[in-house]
Design a protein around this motif. Structure first.
Motif, short mmCIF file in Angstrom:
data_model
loop_
_atom_site.label_atom_id
_atom_site.label_comp_id
_atom_site.label_asym_id
_atom_site.label_seq_id
_atom_site.Cartn_x
_atom_site.Cartn_y
_atom_site.Cartn_z
N UNK A 134 0.57 1.68 3.10
CA UNK A 134 -0.26 1.88 1.91
C UNK A 134 -0.34 0.67 1.00
N UNK A 135 0.11 -0.50 1.43
CA UNK A 135 -0.21 -1.71 0.69
C UNK A 135 -1.68 -2.04 0.97
N UNK A 136 -2.37 -2.55 -0.03
CA UNK A 136 -3.84 -2.61 0.02
C UNK A 136 -4.40 -4.02 -0.09
N UNK A 204 -7.70 -9.58 -3.41
CA UNK A 204 -6.42 -9.13 -3.95
C UNK A 204 -5.65 -8.35 -2.90
N UNK A 205 -4.39 -8.70 -2.70
CA UNK A 205 -3.48 -7.92 -1.87
C UNK A 205 -2.35 -7.44 -2.76
N UNK A 206 -1.92 -6.19 -2.57
CA UNK A 206 -0.90 -5.65 -3.47
C UNK A 206 -0.10 -4.54 -2.81
N UNK A 207 1.11 -4.33 -3.32
CA UNK A 207 1.93 -3.20 -2.91
C UNK A 207 1.59 -1.99 -3.77
N UNK A 208 2.11 -0.83 -3.38
CA UNK A 208 1.74 0.39 -4.12
C UNK A 208 2.43 0.48 -5.47
#
Length: 288
Positions: A134-136, A204-208
């Motif tokens: 679920x990192x996006x 953008x890449x990000x963790x939950x």
């Protein structure tokens, strides 16, 4: 492709509650070629296991991506290069998965560790994204925000079945239950998507730990208004911490600038992102 400019920035933060940061992130931009990438991994498992799993994953992808752009790669056709990028991501994910499993077998205290992954690579005007969990990844341009990944999670499956709305998913008791992760099974299913970029954009890449607090409209507003654009990573983390910061928070940005497109007027039928391939499968639930 001399008209392309790429810049990257990234940050990870322990948050306000956790005693350890189990996220890992790596950002890279090559000053000599049109090549950049960001890798974000969100570990799970406690007893430092999550941090080990995420670091193994980020280090493995870094090693393989750093070796990719060599003389052989540069001599290939654009189509061959795209296939090589896809193979590199798939192979490095499989290797990272096995390394985590091996670490678990040697250290019983890490028996529950695993990690999510989202990785984005830009080569010239070609964008490829790999993700597990679920990192996006998001892409923002003048047309707005587009989510490039679909969570491998219980709530996403419920949304797809019409059992939950996206708003209800934000507060669901199972919102942190993912259905795929590295380091859980002998083989991992990685979703790969790719596009051709046609205009200036922020990726953008990000963790939950970020998306737990900031919805898509908030993310879009910050990307659209906060400048310098690469400093959005600090704004995202500060905002998530101010909202509670119950989890580790990671954010990485690639700024893609096509100077030729900036100087030319786009036609009405210009395509912002053109999907090049798509695959999707599901796997068993993994509780984080």
């Amino acid at each position: 492709m001399e008209s392309i400019s790429l810049a990257v920035n990234g940050r990870t933060d322990i948050g306000q509650v956790r005693e350890e940061n189990e996220d890992s992130i790596h950002c890279y931009s090559d000053s000599e070629t049109d090549f950049a990438y960001v890798v974000v991994a969100d570990g799970m498992g406690g007893y430092s296991g999550g941090a080990v799993a995420s670091r193994i994953t980020v280090d493995t992808l870094k090693e393989h991506l750093d070796e990719l752009v060599n003389g052989t790669f540069l001599a290939c056709s654009p189509q061959q290069q795209q296939l090589m990028l896809r193979a590199c991501l798939l192979d490095s994910c499989a290797i990272a998965n096995q390394k985590i499993l091996e670490a678990k077998s040697l250290r019983p205290q890490f028996s529950h560790m695993g990690t999510t992954l989202v990785a984005a690579v830009i080569w010239q005007n070609f964008l490829i994204v790999a993700h597990v969990g679920d990192s996006r990844a998001y892409l923002w341009n003048e047309y707005g925000l587009q989510r490039l990944t679909r969570d491998h999670s219980v709530v996403q499956e419920m949304i797809d079945r019409g059992q939950l709305t996206p708003e209800q998913a934000q507060t669901s008791q199972v919102r942190n239950h993912i259905t795929r992760a590295l380091g859980v099974e002998n083989q991992v299913d990685v979703t790969i998507n790719s596009w051709n970029l046609t205009e200036n954009a922020l990726l953008l890449l990000c963790s939950d730990g970020l998306t737990e607090y900031l919805d898509d409209s908030t993310i879009e507003r910050i990307l659209a208004t906060h400048r310098p654009a690469l400093e959005c990573v600090y704004r995202f983390i500060d905002d998530a911490n101010q909202c509670g910061g119950r989890d580790n928070i990671s954010a990485g940005i690639i700024e893609y600038c096509n100077r030729a497109q900036s100087a030319a007027a786009l036609s009405d039928d210009a395509i912002t992102l053109r999907p090049a391939n798509r695959e999707d499968t599901t796997q068993r639930k993994v509780h984080r």
